[in-house]
Design a protein around this motif. Structure first.
Motif, PDB file in Angstrom:
ATOM      1  N   GLN A  31      -2.308   6.918  -7.852  1.00  0.00           N
ATOM      2  CA  GLN A  31      -1.814   6.560  -6.517  1.00  0.00           C
ATOM      3  C   GLN A  31      -2.481   5.265  -6.062  1.00  0.00           C
ATOM      4  O   GLN A  31      -3.460   4.816  -6.638  1.00  0.00           O
ATOM      5  CB  GLN A  31      -2.113   7.685  -5.531  1.00  0.00           C
ATOM      6  CG  GLN A  31      -1.251   8.924  -5.771  1.00  0.00           C
ATOM      7  CD  GLN A  31      -1.396   9.928  -4.649  1.00  0.00           C
ATOM      8  OE1 GLN A  31      -2.472  10.450  -4.415  1.00  0.00           O
ATOM      9  NE2 GLN A  31      -0.309  10.174  -3.950  1.00  0.00           N
ATOM     10  N   PHE A  32      -1.935   4.694  -4.990  1.00  0.00           N
ATOM     11  CA  PHE A  32      -2.478   3.429  -4.497  1.00  0.00           C
ATOM     12  C   PHE A  32      -2.486   3.438  -2.975  1.00  0.00           C
ATOM     13  O   PHE A  32      -1.901   4.329  -2.340  1.00  0.00           O
ATOM     14  CB  PHE A  32      -1.636   2.253  -5.020  1.00  0.00           C
ATOM     15  CG  PHE A  32      -0.247   2.201  -4.439  1.00  0.00           C
ATOM     16  CD1 PHE A  32       0.047   1.407  -3.343  1.00  0.00           C
ATOM     17  CD2 PHE A  32       0.777   2.979  -4.968  1.00  0.00           C
ATOM     18  CE1 PHE A  32       1.321   1.383  -2.790  1.00  0.00           C
ATOM     19  CE2 PHE A  32       2.054   2.962  -4.424  1.00  0.00           C
ATOM     20  CZ  PHE A  32       2.328   2.154  -3.331  1.00  0.00           C
ATOM     21  N   VAL A  33      -3.154   2.461  -2.389  1.00  0.00           N
ATOM     22  CA  VAL A  33      -3.090   2.256  -0.939  1.00  0.00           C
ATOM     23  C   VAL A  33      -2.720   0.786  -0.698  1.00  0.00           C
ATOM     24  O   VAL A  33      -2.779  -0.035  -1.619  1.00  0.00           O
ATOM     25  CB  VAL A  33      -4.441   2.574  -0.238  1.00  0.00           C
ATOM     26  CG1 VAL A  33      -4.842   4.015  -0.437  1.00  0.00           C
ATOM     27  CG2 VAL A  33      -5.553   1.654  -0.716  1.00  0.00           C
ATOM     28  N   MET A  34      -2.319   0.452   0.514  1.00  0.00           N
ATOM     29  CA  MET A  34      -2.087  -0.941   0.890  1.00  0.00           C
ATOM     30  C   MET A  34      -3.328  -1.395   1.646  1.00  0.00           C
ATOM     31  O   MET A  34      -3.671  -0.826   2.694  1.00  0.00           O
ATOM     32  CB  MET A  34      -0.841  -1.076   1.777  1.00  0.00           C
ATOM     33  CG  MET A  34       0.464  -0.698   1.099  1.00  0.00           C
ATOM     34  SD  MET A  34       0.939  -1.750  -0.310  1.00  0.00           S
ATOM     35  CE  MET A  34       1.282  -3.323   0.474  1.00  0.00           C
ATOM     36  N   VAL A  35      -4.022  -2.390   1.107  1.00  0.00           N
ATOM     37  CA  VAL A  35      -5.281  -2.862   1.716  1.00  0.00           C
ATOM     38  C   VAL A  35      -4.998  -4.142   2.506  1.00  0.00           C
ATOM     39  O   VAL A  35      -4.351  -5.064   1.996  1.00  0.00           O
ATOM     40  CB  VAL A  35      -6.351  -3.160   0.643  1.00  0.00           C
ATOM     41  CG1 VAL A  35      -7.692  -3.463   1.302  1.00  0.00           C
ATOM     42  CG2 VAL A  35      -6.501  -1.998  -0.301  1.00  0.00           C
ATOM     43  N   TRP A  36      -5.505  -4.174   3.725  1.00  0.00           N
ATOM     44  CA  TRP A  36      -5.211  -5.276   4.646  1.00  0.00           C
ATOM     45  C   TRP A  36      -6.442  -6.148   4.838  1.00  0.00           C
ATOM     46  O   TRP A  36      -7.521  -5.634   5.168  1.00  0.00           O
ATOM     47  CB  TRP A  36      -4.774  -4.682   5.988  1.00  0.00           C
ATOM     48  CG  TRP A  36      -4.459  -5.657   7.064  1.00  0.00           C
ATOM     49  CD1 TRP A  36      -3.665  -6.763   6.959  1.00  0.00           C
ATOM     50  CD2 TRP A  36      -4.890  -5.598   8.427  1.00  0.00           C
ATOM     51  NE1 TRP A  36      -3.577  -7.394   8.168  1.00  0.00           N
ATOM     52  CE2 TRP A  36      -4.311  -6.706   9.089  1.00  0.00           C
ATOM     53  CE3 TRP A  36      -5.691  -4.723   9.157  1.00  0.00           C
ATOM     54  CZ2 TRP A  36      -4.527  -6.964  10.438  1.00  0.00           C
ATOM     55  CZ3 TRP A  36      -5.906  -4.970  10.506  1.00  0.00           C
ATOM     56  CH2 TRP A  36      -5.326  -6.084  11.136  1.00  0.00           C
ATOM     57  N   ALA A  37      -6.250  -7.431   4.606  1.00  0.00           N
ATOM     58  CA  ALA A  37      -7.305  -8.395   4.959  1.00  0.00           C
ATOM     59  C   ALA A  37      -6.794  -9.126   6.195  1.00  0.00           C
ATOM     60  O   ALA A  37      -5.886  -9.964   6.083  1.00  0.00           O
ATOM     61  CB  ALA A  37      -7.546  -9.367   3.811  1.00  0.00           C
ATOM     62  N   PRO A  38      -7.295  -8.794   7.394  1.00  0.00           N
ATOM     63  CA  PRO A  38      -6.747  -9.378   8.627  1.00  0.00           C
ATOM     64  C   PRO A  38      -6.664 -10.899   8.542  1.00  0.00           C
ATOM     65  O   PRO A  38      -7.604 -11.559   8.107  1.00  0.00           O
ATOM     66  CB  PRO A  38      -7.738  -8.933   9.708  1.00  0.00           C
ATOM     67  CG  PRO A  38      -8.333  -7.669   9.175  1.00  0.00           C
ATOM     68  CD  PRO A  38      -8.425  -7.869   7.681  1.00  0.00           C
ATOM     69  N   GLY A  81      -2.409   4.697   3.400  1.00  0.00           N
ATOM     70  CA  GLY A  81      -1.984   5.437   2.224  1.00  0.00           C
ATOM     71  C   GLY A  81      -2.654   6.792   2.195  1.00  0.00           C
ATOM     72  O   GLY A  81      -3.144   7.246   3.234  1.00  0.00           O
ATOM     73  N   PRO A  82      -2.748   7.494   1.093  1.00  0.00           N
ATOM     74  CA  PRO A  82      -2.314   7.059  -0.230  1.00  0.00           C
ATOM     75  C   PRO A  82      -0.797   7.171  -0.401  1.00  0.00           C
ATOM     76  O   PRO A  82      -0.150   7.986   0.232  1.00  0.00           O
ATOM     77  CB  PRO A  82      -3.026   8.052  -1.160  1.00  0.00           C
ATOM     78  CG  PRO A  82      -3.158   9.300  -0.350  1.00  0.00           C
ATOM     79  CD  PRO A  82      -3.354   8.853   1.061  1.00  0.00           C
ATOM     80  N   TYR A  83      -0.287   6.321  -1.300  1.00  0.00           N
ATOM     81  CA  TYR A  83       1.129   6.282  -1.591  1.00  0.00           C
ATOM     82  C   TYR A  83       1.365   6.432  -3.097  1.00  0.00           C
ATOM     83  O   TYR A  83       0.477   6.199  -3.919  1.00  0.00           O
ATOM     84  CB  TYR A  83       1.721   4.937  -1.160  1.00  0.00           C
ATOM     85  CG  TYR A  83       1.580   4.628   0.314  1.00  0.00           C
ATOM     86  CD1 TYR A  83       1.965   5.552   1.287  1.00  0.00           C
ATOM     87  CD2 TYR A  83       1.069   3.397   0.724  1.00  0.00           C
ATOM     88  CE1 TYR A  83       1.841   5.245   2.646  1.00  0.00           C
ATOM     89  CE2 TYR A  83       0.951   3.082   2.070  1.00  0.00           C
ATOM     90  CZ  TYR A  83       1.338   4.016   3.027  1.00  0.00           C
ATOM     91  OH  TYR A  83       1.215   3.705   4.358  1.00  0.00           O
ATOM     92  N   GLY A  84       2.605   6.722  -3.430  1.00  0.00           N
ATOM     93  CA  GLY A  84       3.055   6.657  -4.821  1.00  0.00           C
ATOM     94  C   GLY A  84       2.874   7.945  -5.598  1.00  0.00           C
ATOM     95  O   GLY A  84       2.171   8.871  -5.175  1.00  0.00           O
ATOM     96  N   ARG A  85       3.559   7.959  -6.727  1.00  0.00           N
ATOM     97  CA  ARG A  85       3.513   9.132  -7.605  1.00  0.00           C
ATOM     98  C   ARG A  85       2.302   9.027  -8.528  1.00  0.00           C
ATOM     99  O   ARG A  85       2.152   8.027  -9.241  1.00  0.00           O
ATOM    100  CB  ARG A  85       4.803   9.160  -8.434  1.00  0.00           C
ATOM    101  CG  ARG A  85       5.113  10.528  -9.019  1.00  0.00           C
ATOM    102  CD  ARG A  85       6.352  10.432  -9.849  1.00  0.00           C
ATOM    103  NE  ARG A  85       6.041   9.763 -11.108  1.00  0.00           N
ATOM    104  CZ  ARG A  85       6.598  10.093 -12.257  1.00  0.00           C
ATOM    105  NH1 ARG A  85       7.492  11.032 -12.314  1.00  0.00           N
ATOM    106  NH2 ARG A  85       6.273   9.441 -13.362  1.00  0.00           N
TER     107      ARG A  85
END
Ligand SMILES: Cc1cc2nc3c(=O)[nH]c(=O)nc-3n(C[C@H](O)[C@H](O)[C@H](O)COP(=O)(O)OP(=O)(O)OC[C@H]3O[C@@H](n4cnc5c(N)ncnc54)[C@H](O)[C@@H]3O)c2cc1C
Ligand code: FES
Length: 248
Positions: A31-38, A81-85
């Motif tokens: 699985q993954f997450v979307m990481v944000w760098a402001p 997240g987490p997202y995805g299969r």
């Protein structure tokens, strides 16, 4: 948006850093997450460590990854997240095939006693080699600076691939496509984790589409049977602006 304070940072190669933080959540390998760098951007990222202490292992590719790896302990990291299969649960003897930073998503599976084939351009880019049990990992480097000289195929030829009950692979698409072609007529179960441009991560923007599948929802892990019907795999992808281009 979830946030966590970085508790530790480790340099694991000249261009790759692991950032550790606490996050009380269940995340499965693959699985993954979307990481944000402001102020810079948001990018998809696997978790390389999935215990109570979690971590991202990030390679410096461009603007956003550069900003993330320059964060220091005490500073805050933002993600959703987490997202995805996830990868399906392994049953029996497992082989991990990782190329470059693709080893980040496979790292949680080393501790189940997996064997490994790690492919990189040069010795410095071989990640997590010393975490495999003794005698269970081989490496290939394009420049011959460590292990077998050559690309992933040179390593695949050294292994009795049909002796494994499950093979998991993650890395650059050109590498995954060679792995797929090498395995496709064998009697092995394999799952490959692909990369595509991701903007939303939740099935809305379609930037991650591949032959009618959305990588963020239906992947990023795919079985050999699914890949068999994806003629865009190893061939075409969308850029950030939506232009269809050839996979390098
Ligand atoms: C499911 C998944 C898991 C990933 N896990 C990891 C990981 O654990 N560690 C790691 O180092 N890298 C990982 N990546 C790759 C990482 O997301 C890209 O390297 C990152 O997006 C680069 O962004 P940048 O702004 O630093 O570079 P840029 O200079 O903006 O881009 C460099 C290249 O990165 C890719 N890229 C840029 N933005 C995105 C985006 N939004 N979505 C997908 N690709 C993009 C493109 O191919 C681009 O050409 C993962 C990618 C996916 C899809
Ligand atoms: S990233 Fe938007 S649909 Fe997959």
């Amino acid at each position: 948006m979830i946030h966590a304070d970085i508790i530790r940072k480790e340099k694991i190669s000249p261009t790759v850093f692991t950032l550790y933080f606490h996050w009380n959540a269940t995340v499965l390998p693959g699985q993954f997450v979307m990481v944000w760098a402001p102020g810079t951007g948001e990018i998809p990222m696997s978790l390389s460590h999935l215990g109570k202490e979690k971590a991202f292992t990030i390679k410096n590719y461009g603007q956003t990854s550069d900003k993330l790896i320059n964060l220091e302990p005490g500073e805050r990291i933002f993600f959703r997240g987490p997202y995805g299969r996830p990868f399906s649960a392994s049953k029996g003897k497992t082989l991990l095939i990782g190329g470059g930073s693709g080893m980040a998503s496979l790292h949680p599976l080393i501790k189940i006693g997996s064997s490994g084939l790690i492919a990189a351009r040069t010795k410095d880019e071989l990640l997590f080699m010393d975490e495999f049990e003794a005698g269970k990992v081989i490496a290939t480097t394009d420049d011959g600076s460590f292990g077998i000289k050559g690309n992933v195929l040179a390593g695949l030829k050294q292994l009795d691939l049909e002796s494994f009950d499950m093979i998991y692979a993650c890395g650059p698409e050109i590498m995954l496509y060679s792995v797929y072609n090498h395995l496709k007529d064998m009697k092995v179960d394999a799952e490959l984790s692909l990369e595509r441009m991701m903007k939303c991560g939740i099935g809305v923007c379609d930037s991650c589409s591949i032959n009618g599948f959305q990588l963020c929802m239906d992947g990023p892990t795919f079985t050999m049977d699914q890949l068999r019907y994806m003629n865009e795999f190893g061939s075409e992808k969308l850029t950030f602006s939506g232009k269809r281009v050839k996979v390098p």
